[in-house]
Every structure is written in structure tokens, then in C-alpha cells.
Write an enzyme that holds these catalytic residues in place. Structure first.
Site, PDB file in Angstrom:
ATOM      1  N   ARG A  52      -2.986  -2.190  -3.746  1.00 14.37           N
ATOM      2  CA  ARG A  52      -1.899  -1.902  -2.800  1.00 14.37           C
ATOM      3  C   ARG A  52      -1.821  -0.404  -2.498  1.00 14.37           C
ATOM      4  O   ARG A  52      -1.560  -0.008  -1.360  1.00 14.37           O
ATOM      5  CB  ARG A  52      -0.561  -2.422  -3.351  1.00 14.37           C
ATOM      6  CG  ARG A  52       0.567  -2.309  -2.333  1.00 14.37           C
ATOM      7  CD  ARG A  52       1.834  -3.004  -2.781  1.00 14.37           C
ATOM      8  NE  ARG A  52       2.428  -2.377  -3.953  1.00 14.37           N
ATOM      9  CZ  ARG A  52       3.496  -2.825  -4.581  1.00 14.37           C
ATOM     10  NH1 ARG A  52       4.093  -3.938  -4.165  1.00 14.37           N
ATOM     11  NH2 ARG A  52       3.985  -2.205  -5.631  1.00 14.37           N
ATOM     12  N   LYS A 151       3.783   1.400   0.755  1.00 15.25           N
ATOM     13  CA  LYS A 151       4.657   1.928  -0.300  1.00 15.25           C
ATOM     14  C   LYS A 151       4.542   3.448  -0.255  1.00 15.25           C
ATOM     15  O   LYS A 151       3.762   4.063  -0.985  1.00 15.25           O
ATOM     16  CB  LYS A 151       4.248   1.352  -1.655  1.00 15.25           C
ATOM     17  CG  LYS A 151       5.351   1.487  -2.693  1.00 15.25           C
ATOM     18  CD  LYS A 151       5.133   0.544  -3.857  1.00 15.25           C
ATOM     19  CE  LYS A 151       6.069   0.831  -5.010  1.00 15.25           C
ATOM     20  NZ  LYS A 151       7.479   0.653  -4.723  1.00 15.25           N
ATOM     21  N   GLU A 184      14.775  -7.467   2.555  1.00 18.22           N
ATOM     22  CA  GLU A 184      14.662  -7.320   1.094  1.00 18.22           C
ATOM     23  C   GLU A 184      15.763  -6.384   0.628  1.00 18.22           C
ATOM     24  O   GLU A 184      16.556  -5.899   1.433  1.00 18.22           O
ATOM     25  CB  GLU A 184      13.282  -6.771   0.733  1.00 18.22           C
ATOM     26  CG  GLU A 184      13.004  -5.418   1.374  1.00 18.22           C
ATOM     27  CD  GLU A 184      11.608  -4.870   1.072  1.00 18.22           C
ATOM     28  OE1 GLU A 184      10.990  -5.303   0.091  1.00 18.22           O
ATOM     29  OE2 GLU A 184      11.171  -3.995   1.828  1.00 18.22           O
TER      30      GLU A 184
HETATM   31  N1  PMP Z   1      10.654  -3.880  -2.115  1.00 14.17           N
HETATM   32  C1  PMP Z   1      10.773  -2.534  -2.199  1.00 14.17           C
HETATM   33  C2  PMP Z   1      11.358  -1.798  -1.052  1.00 14.17           C
HETATM   34  C3  PMP Z   1      10.351  -1.863  -3.358  1.00 14.17           C
HETATM   35  O1  PMP Z   1      10.455  -0.533  -3.438  1.00 14.17           O
HETATM   36  C4  PMP Z   1       9.795  -2.601  -4.420  1.00 14.17           C
HETATM   37  C5  PMP Z   1       9.289  -1.899  -5.650  1.00 14.17           C
HETATM   38  N2  PMP Z   1      10.290  -1.233  -6.346  1.00 14.17           N
HETATM   39  C6  PMP Z   1       9.734  -3.997  -4.303  1.00 14.17           C
HETATM   40  C7  PMP Z   1      10.140  -4.590  -3.123  1.00 14.17           C
HETATM   41  C8  PMP Z   1       9.149  -4.827  -5.409  1.00 14.17           C
HETATM   42  O2  PMP Z   1       7.770  -4.635  -5.489  1.00 14.17           O
HETATM   43  P1  PMP Z   1       6.981  -4.767  -6.860  1.00 14.17           P
HETATM   44  O3  PMP Z   1       7.266  -6.114  -7.400  1.00 14.17           O
HETATM   45  O4  PMP Z   1       5.559  -4.578  -6.491  1.00 14.17           O
HETATM   46  O5  PMP Z   1       7.496  -3.693  -7.757  1.00 14.17           O
END
Ligand code: PMP
Length: 294
Positions: A52, A151, A184
Site C-alpha cells: 500500500r 495514505k 469512513e
Molecule cells: N481509514 C483511514 C482514514 C485511516 O487513516 C486508517 C488507518 N488509521 C484506516 C481507515 C484503517 O486502515 P488500516 O486498517 O490499514 O490501519
């Protein structure tokens, strides 16, 4: 013992781990990162996180100075140096030192640092009793602007929603997208559960709703399917949130946390539901068994 940080190929003390004030990561939020959990020294889903990171960098035309093997070795090195058995890793790559103009290509070399530490996102009792959240007036980034799939180090959009949550006396906010559908939370993916024809169904927004493709989200979706629970990825509205039987959030730092109120509406019976509890238990089993690194 002071924490150690991996910085551009060297291990240095945390208070000596510094980047330039001319670094575009600082000046413009121009950089990418990953947050990764370690369990008993195993780096959970490391390969997935590195993939990622590469995708985020690709989208920003940021050339990573280290390949996957080197980043993997560096992460392992700093986790071991800090004796980070059950901990949290933050791997960041900034555009590097440049001029005061925006041009990213005047930054000669990206800067890479890896922090291995601990993180507690929510207090323990909320994992037992459930989290209260609000819906935010701040929408998630438009996918045609800064795609939420990236990200990046620019989290201001999410920070504005987080401030709204804190002002409202809760710890998390649900963000909608530009079309008014659920996206989200500020740092977590969102799921609801509804009973359909006598069986629970898990609903979560599709990637095109403008969300980060969470590593934990994908683990949880696999666990749900293995448990024979139907999963549907579809647009969700505020009404779907208010009338859900169960709700939970997933993220690397949060793991799986139940939600029991949204904007003052009680979700289900007002306590974490059976499907949420089952997935938390399956997740803990996975971690206890081998916490896979791929
Ligand atoms: N959405 C956002 C905006 C995030 O920053 C994160 C990670 N903190 C997630 C979802 C969850 O992603 P992951 O399970 O890969 O940590």
C-alpha cells in the site's frame, strides 16, 4: 532507555531523529506513511502495508528510496532495536528537502524514517461497552482531489472531523463522501450489521465511496467470510447508520472497536452485538495463532 528511530539508513536516538524545516513533508504534507502493528515481535501484515505504501507513493509520483525488501529489513531492525514485542510502527517517506516552492521534483531525495513505539487509540472500557460517535459535517476528500486511497501525510480533512468529534464530547466521527453516502471514520473503516431473512449481514462501503483500503478491513472481511457471514459492499446512508443492529470500526491502531451510539441514537441493544463479538474473537485468535506478516 530512549527510543531509537530508523532514519535514512541509520539508527539514531529519537531526540536526534530530525528532518529539515525545508522538507516538503512538513511544508506541504507531501509524503506517505503506514501504521503497522507488531504482535509478539511479528510485524502484522507487513507485506500488505508495504504494498500500500508503494501504491500511495506511485499515486503521488514519489520515488521510494528503498525497495520492499530493504524497507522490510529496516522495519524489522528498528522493531528489534526497541524490543517492540506488542507495539506500533510508523513508517514515513516524505518528499524530502526542497525549496519553498511547491515543485516536488526540486526535492533531491525522499526522507525515510521508521518509529517503533506503542499506541493506545481508545480506552479499554470502550472495547467492552462500545464507542459513541457523531456524524461529521466535514466530508471525506473528493476522490478526484486527494484520493482517500492514498495514505498521505495530509490528514487535515480528517483532523477537522476529529475536532468536531472532540467538541461534541466523543472520540470519533463518521465522515460522508461528496455524494452524501457513508465513507469512513477519521482513522478507521466502518461496518454495520443488519439482520436479513433471519441471518446477520455485514455491510460496508465500497472502495469507490472514497475510503482508504484498510488492511484491518480486509482481514475482517476474510474472517467474516470464513465464519460464513454474508458481506455486502454497498453505499450506506445516515439512515442506515441510525437503524443498524450493530456497528463497529476497524483500523491498525483501533483493531476492532464496537460503536453503540451515533448522534445520540442507540445502535441495536446499546451494547456490542454478537457478530461484532464474534469477529473480535476471530481477530484475537488470528493474532494469537501466528499474526501473519503477509
Ligand atoms: N481509514 C483511514 C482514514 C485511516 O487513516 C486508517 C488507518 N488509521 C484506516 C481507515 C484503517 O486502515 P488500516 O486498517 O490499514 O490501519
Amino acid at each position: 532507555m530512549p527510543k531509537l528511530v530508523w532514519l535514512n539508513g541509520s539508527i539514531v536516538k529519537a531526540d536526534q531523529a530530525v528532518v529539515s524545516v525545508y522538507d516538503h513533508g512538513l511544508l506541504y504534507g507531501d509524503g506517505v506513511f503506514e501504521g503497522i502493528r507488531t504482535y509478539r515481535g511479528r510485524i502484522f501484515k507487513l507485506a500488505t502495508h508495504l504494498r500500500r505504501l508503494e501504491e500511495s507513493a506511485c499515486a503521488l509520483r514519489l520515488e521510494l528510496p528503498y525497495d520492499r525488501e530493504a524497507l522490510s529489513a529496516a522495519t524489522r531492525e528498528i522493531v528489534e532495536a526497541n524490543d517492540c514485542g506488542d507495539g506500533y510502527v510508523r513508517l514515513c517517506v516524505t518528499r524530502g528537502r526542497g525549496t519553498l516552492g511547491l515543485n516536488p521534483f526540486l526535492c533531491k531525495e525522499a526522507s525515510t524514517f521508521i518509529i517503533a513505539d506503542n499506541i493506545t487509540l481508545y480506552p479499554d472500557d470502550l472495547y467492552r461497552d462500545g464507542l459513541s460517535v457523531i456524524t461529521s459535517s466535514i466530508i471525506r476528500n473528493h476522490p478526484q482531489a486527494l484520493s482517500p486511497r492514498i495514505k498521505s501525510m495530509n490528514y487535515l480533512n480528517n483532523i477537522l472531523a476529529k475536532i468536531e468529534a472532540i467538541d461534541a464530547g466523543v472520540l470519533e466521527a463518521i465522515m460522508f463522501n461528496h455524494q452524501g453516502n457513508v465513507a469512513e471514520c477519521t482513522g478507521d473503516n466502518l461496518f454495520i450489521v443488519r439482520e436479513r431473512a433471519g441471518a446477520p449481514v455485514i455491510y460496508t462501503p465500497p472502495l469507490h465511496a472514497g475510503i482508504l483500503e484498510g488492511v484491518t478491513m480486509n482481514v475482517v472481511l476474510d474472517l467474516a467470510r470464513e465464519a460464513g457471514i454474508e458481506v455486502v459492499r454497498t453505499d450506506l446512508t445516515r439512515h442506515d447508520l441510525y437503524t443498524a443492529d450493530e456497528m463497529f470500526l476497524t483500523g491498525t491502531a483501533a483493531e476492532i472497536i464496537p460503536v453503540t451510539t451515533v448522534d445520540g441514537r442507540t445502535i441495536g441493544a446499546g451494547r456490542p452485538g454478537a457478530v461484532t463479538a464474534r469477529l473480535i474473537s476471530a481477530f484475537r485468535d488470528l493474532i494469537a495463532q501466528n499474526a501473519p506478516e503477509d
